[in-house]
Design a protein around this motif. Structure first.
Motif, short mmCIF file in Angstrom:
data_model
loop_
_atom_site.label_atom_id
_atom_site.label_comp_id
_atom_site.label_asym_id
_atom_site.label_seq_id
_atom_site.Cartn_x
_atom_site.Cartn_y
_atom_site.Cartn_z
N LEU B 139 0.87 -1.29 0.10
CA LEU B 139 -0.01 -0.04 0.17
C LEU B 139 0.86 1.11 -0.04
O LEU B 139 0.47 2.30 -0.67
CB LEU B 139 -1.06 0.28 1.39
N MET B 157 3.87 -0.62 -9.85
CA MET B 157 2.86 -1.70 -10.03
C MET B 157 3.38 -2.80 -11.06
O MET B 157 3.77 -2.55 -12.10
CB MET B 157 1.71 -0.76 -10.92
N TYR B 160 -1.30 -6.28 -13.24
CA TYR B 160 -2.76 -5.97 -12.79
C TYR B 160 -3.40 -7.24 -13.51
O TYR B 160 -3.21 -7.43 -14.99
CB TYR B 160 -3.26 -4.79 -13.32
N GLN B 162 -7.55 -8.91 -14.16
CA GLN B 162 -9.09 -8.83 -13.91
C GLN B 162 -9.55 -10.12 -14.58
O GLN B 162 -9.11 -10.81 -15.51
CB GLN B 162 -9.52 -7.58 -14.73
N ILE B 163 -10.64 -10.33 -13.95
CA ILE B 163 -11.65 -11.40 -14.47
C ILE B 163 -13.23 -10.93 -14.08
O ILE B 163 -13.40 -10.34 -13.28
CB ILE B 163 -11.58 -12.86 -13.65
N GLU B 164 -13.98 -10.95 -15.24
CA GLU B 164 -15.29 -10.59 -15.05
C GLU B 164 -16.16 -11.47 -16.02
O GLU B 164 -15.90 -11.86 -16.93
CB GLU B 164 -15.42 -8.95 -15.24
N GLU B 169 -22.52 -4.38 -10.85
CA GLU B 169 -23.07 -3.44 -10.30
C GLU B 169 -24.49 -3.40 -10.47
O GLU B 169 -25.37 -3.27 -9.41
CB GLU B 169 -22.56 -2.17 -10.94
N LYS B 307 -17.75 -9.32 -5.71
CA LYS B 307 -16.72 -8.44 -6.26
C LYS B 307 -15.58 -8.49 -5.38
O LYS B 307 -15.68 -8.30 -4.13
CB LYS B 307 -17.16 -7.02 -6.52
N ARG B 309 -11.36 -7.36 -4.94
CA ARG B 309 -10.49 -6.35 -5.09
C ARG B 309 -9.05 -7.05 -4.00
O ARG B 309 -9.35 -7.15 -2.99
CB ARG B 309 -10.51 -4.99 -4.80
N ILE B 311 -4.83 -7.00 -3.27
CA ILE B 311 -3.43 -6.33 -3.54
C ILE B 311 -2.69 -7.23 -3.12
O ILE B 311 -2.58 -7.65 -1.80
CB ILE B 311 -3.43 -4.76 -2.91
N GLN B 342 -16.77 -10.10 -10.37
CA GLN B 342 -15.58 -9.23 -10.90
C GLN B 342 -14.58 -9.27 -9.97
O GLN B 342 -14.63 -9.41 -8.81
CB GLN B 342 -16.35 -7.77 -10.94
N TYR B 343 -13.24 -9.25 -10.62
CA TYR B 343 -12.18 -9.34 -9.90
C TYR B 343 -11.04 -8.40 -10.34
O TYR B 343 -10.93 -8.37 -11.56
CB TYR B 343 -11.61 -10.89 -9.98
N ASP B 344 -10.62 -7.74 -9.53
CA ASP B 344 -9.15 -6.91 -10.03
C ASP B 344 -8.27 -7.27 -8.90
O ASP B 344 -8.14 -7.13 -7.59
CB ASP B 344 -9.68 -5.16 -9.64
N PHE B 346 -4.04 -6.54 -7.98
CA PHE B 346 -2.76 -5.73 -8.25
C PHE B 346 -1.53 -6.41 -7.56
O PHE B 346 -1.62 -6.70 -6.42
CB PHE B 346 -3.07 -4.50 -7.71
#
Lengths: 71, 770
Positions: B139, B157, B160, B162-164, B169, B307, B309, B311, B342-344, B346
């Motif tokens: 962080l 960084m 990155y 992502q999976i969706e 939403e 959802k 997220r 890190i 949804q996945y983000d 990092f």
């Protein structure tokens, strides 16, 4: 409404999904396009990682909408 | 499946190398000595982030017995990484030239006649560093102005992912209840009993032979070839018995690279064995992850949207962290049919030891947070935790959009088995609780990191004139028992006895390519290759047997107990040995050869097959001390057809305890980037006395993609234990710990907080009613 990726023309049904696609692809051309819009690809990605909500992606989605409208 | 059809598969077979291991006669790299061998050591950075200004090796070189000292300047300056198609992710020099990025980064290596001389010589190398600001928390590393760990990598960084699928939403708007939670999963050392070690011998014909403790001799060969500028065929990697890997021996390491460099310069064999402290400091570790989870459900318990997220703390280099980042996202959706996900993820560089693969490859972390949250959701909605899992659990033929197709899935049967167990257990004593966790895992990954043109797994079967069979495979037994599993598959397919087979493994010069032991891939992928090779050899024998037996075209032949016979009329038969001899005569004296290979095609992004299971852990919590004791671990694991029940039991026990240690006691403590508990006294692995009784509940399924219907039973078993323990603690004493490891201090603090809140609440009620 179909929205096109300004770099590779991939279509999605919202600017937010195209914003996610651009970050997800993240190659030199997509990254370069974001940086050419007066924002930083990395800064937006990090905003998405560190802040609650979706500021990183919504900022880019708004740019995509603006570009699509003016195209 | 009808078990009776099989003569070997499904039987309880002791490990083919068990005798050697139990009696201590098994030879590991660490035991080996070659004639004329030198001993190497590696000088490591004491700083987490520094520029190398100057290295003076003269004093070390002058010490009697020292043969050579090498630094980064003596290398080709190439960067190591398994992602060969993405050069920017190949970011580790191994022997640093200009900069060190964590405490433990290698800066010099040397060889001497004796190990103690080599050790002493290390202290005589003078390195001048320019200390740079360091950052240890992902962080902080992302903040503007944070030290840049890799030149040009903005705000550290690294990757990155992502999976969706679906639209989370929109779906959250339709939910009756939404939970948002944050969690933290801590790191874990692989803690192999055999530390990383290698012996390299470079000969005058410019060929390199490397004996090493490795999960993938093929990867070692390919990556060494990149780093040393040799052709792959000039490098022979030999893998003796291996004392554990757990993900830590998958990519090229400093012992393998430095011994090779030293031997190439000296033309003598050089051995390096990492010390336990080096093993902790410089061999990668489990990825720590910060999670934010949002989970939405209907009132009836239907999970509508999730959802995630994440890190992840990458440490100094990429290693295999990009895959752990992806898989922790993918397995955050397991084992449920989320319509919207949804996945983000990092991954962020820091000045700590790099994080990478570790048994479960990101999935145990995903499961700890997801299955803790599913239990919380169940409580919020007033639904039984097993029932919410049943309602949403994956079923056969489930498709994960753009990611995977689940073929076999016995999750529902596993839930039934665990529910029955819990009911039978009855009422628990005070401060006891049972927690459950459901999970799924891949049977090998569809990840071609190194961009190999070879099949993912290959095997060769050779039948000799005396009927004996040589099985050649590049598969890697790191203690999980794949040597036994593959021998059993060969014996079953060929119809011979186990003792007829001689297994040849761990030599890249004679064994076909196999990507090695990672992602629970050996049974399904290597097993399919072995089965195909054996079937091809068998076909050649049956062709010859047809001349003897002259069967009607509608009849099949088979081999059993050294007879080749009509399948349906076993009394019409011919000797296996006679047929083998005639088959070889018919081939102008060449042995019978069968080749097999396996590469998944059209199986999605992740894996050709998935195992599933449910685990129930009973704990006892001491409310005075916060101590959590494991009482019983019960696992219903469905892995298709079980090839060797003994192997499955061993994996259940080992994996559960490794995961319990990660959850409760193992904590890599650092100060300014240095791991301060870098030994087995201060780093608390669970001991034999901590191991509870364990029960394995059988669940039968059949996986069409696997050999004889088998799928994984290795890493997947590490996944559920963390969440099951956290849920059990909550059920025992009502406190929810979301921050690993779950130490007695954290439990005690949570109990005190709970007591204070209850007191406040009582006072409020008393005041209100007065």
């Amino acid at each position: 409404m179909e929205v096109k990726c300004p770099v590779c023309n991939k279509q999605r049904n919202s600017s937010m999904k195209i914003a996610r696609h651009i970050f997800g692809t993240g190659d030199k051309s997509h990254r370069g396009w974001v940086n050419s819009q007066g924002v930083s690809f990395t800064d937006l990605l990090i905003a998405q990682a560190m802040e609650a909500g979706n500021r990183g992606f919504t900022t880019l989605a708004e740019i995509i909408e603006r570009v699509q409208e003016t195209a | 499946m009808n078990n009776d059809k099989h003569t070997v598969v499904g039987k309880r077979i002791p490990n083919v190398d068990g005798y050697e291991k139990v009696t201590g006669s098994a030879k590991y790299t660490i035991d080996m000595v070659l004639p004329n061998m030198l001993h190497g050591k590696i000088l490591r950075s004491p700083h987490p982030h520094a520029r190398i200004v100057r290295i003076d090796t003269r004093r070390a070189e002058q010490l009697p017995g020292v043969k050579i000292v090498l630094t980064g300047k003596d290398t080709l300056g190439r960067k190591n990484g398994i992602w060969r198609s993405y050069r920017e992710l190949c970011d580790e020099e191994i022997l640093c030239r200009d900069k060190v990025r964590y405490v433990g980064d290698a800066v010099a290596t040397l060889a001497a006649t004796q190990e103690d001389i080599a050790e002493e010589a290390l202290s005589l190398i003078d390195v001048e560093y320019e200390i740079l600001p360091a950052v240890f928390n992902p962080l902080d590393a992302m903040k503007e102005g944070a030290p840049e760990i890799h030149d040009g990598c903005e705000r550290n960084m690294n990757v990155y992912r992502q999976i969706e699928w679906g639209d989370v939403e929109e779906a959250f708007e339709d939910c009756d209840h939404i939970r948002e939670d944050t969690f933290y999963c801590s790191s874990q050392a692989h803690a192999c009993l055999e530390t990383h070690c290698a012996i390299a011998s470079f000969s005058h014909d410019r060929k390199l032979t490397l004996w090493t403790s490795s999960q993938s001799p093929y990867y070692t060969q390919v990556l060494l070839s990149d780093m040393l500028g040799l052709r792959e065929g000039d490098i022979k990697v030999l893998k003796p018995h291996t004392g554990g890997g757990f993900g830590g021996k998958l990519s090229l390491d400093s012992a393998q690279y430095c011994t090779s460099l030293l031997s190439m310069k000296l033309m003598r064999p050089v051995k390096i064995v990492l010390s336990r402290a080096e093993e902790f400091a410089a061999t990668k570790r489990r990825t720590p992850i910060h999670y934010q989870l949002k989970l939405g459900a209907k009132r009836d318990g239907t999970l509508l949207a999730k959802k995630v997220r994440a890190i992840t703390e990458g440490g100094a280099y990429t290693a295999l962290g990009g895959t752990a980042l992806y898989l922790t996202g993918f397995f955050s959706s397991f084992p449920y049919k989320y319509p919207n996900f949804q996945y983000d993820g990092f991954r962020v560089y820091t000045n700590n030891e790099a994080t990478s693969a570790c048994r479960g490859f990101g999935a145990p972390q995903a499961n700890f947070v997801s299955e803790s949250q599913v239990d919380m959701m169940a409580e919020d909605l007033g639904i039984d935790p097993v029932e919410i899992r049943r309602k949403n659990g994956m079923t056969p033929h489930h498709e994960i959009p753009d990611q995977a197709v689940i073929q076999s899935c016995g999750l529902q049967q596993c839930l039934d088995a665990i529910k029955k167990y819990i009911r039978k257990r009855g009422e628990l004593p005070p401060n006891h609780g049972i927690g459950v966790s459901a999970y799924g895992f891949m049977s090998g990954g569809i990840f071609n990191w190194i961009d190999t043109p070879y099949a993912f797994s290959a095997a060769m079967v050779k039948i000799n004139v005396d009927g004996k069979v040589d099985l050649f495979t590049g598969a890697t037994d790191v203690g999980q028992g794949s040597n036994t599993t593959l021998t059993m598959i060969c014996a079953e397919e060929l119809g011979v006895h186990l003792e007829d087979i001689t297994l040849h493994v761990g030599d890249t010069s004679v064994c076909p390519v196999d990507l090695g032991a990672w992602g629970s891939r050996q049974t399904l992928m290597s097993g399919n290759a072995v089965k195909m090779a054996a079937a091809e050899a068998k076909r050649q024998l049956l062709e010859v047997a047809c001349y003897y037996l002259k069967p009607n075209i509608v009849y099949d032949l088979n081999i059993k107990d050294h007879w080749i016979h009509f399948t349906e009329r076993p009394y019409r038969r011919v000797s296996y040995f006679d047929v083998v001899k005639d088959a070889i005569r018919g081939k102008e004296g060449n042995p019978i050869l069968g080749y097999g290979h396996y590469t998944p095609h059209g199986k999605g992004m992740v894996s050709p097959a998935y195992s599933f299971g449910v685990q129930a852990v009973e704990v006892k919590v001491d409310t005075e001390t916060g101590q959590v004791d494991l009482v019983h671990i019960t696992t219903a694991h469905e892995c298709g057809k079980v090839i060797n029940p003994i192997g499955l039991e061993g994996q259940v026990e080992g994996a559960s305890i490794m995961a319990a240690g990660w959850t409760l006691t193992e904590d890599m403590q650092t100060r300014d980037g240095k791991i301060i508990n870098d030994n087995f006294r201060d780093y608390k692995l669970l001991l034999a006395e901590d191991v509870p009784k364990m029960t394995l509940l059988e669940v039968d399924t059949y996986e069409p993609e696997g050999p004889y219907g088998a799928k994984e039973a290795g890493e997947g078993l590490t996944i559920p234990t963390g969440a099951a323990i956290a849920n059990a603690i909550y059920n025992a004493v009502g406190v929810r710990i979301k921050d690993m490891p779950i130490t007695p201090e954290k439990v005690l603090r949570a109990l005190e907080k709970k007591a204070a809140e209850e007191k406040d609440s009582e006072q409020f009620v008393a005041a209100a009613s007065a």
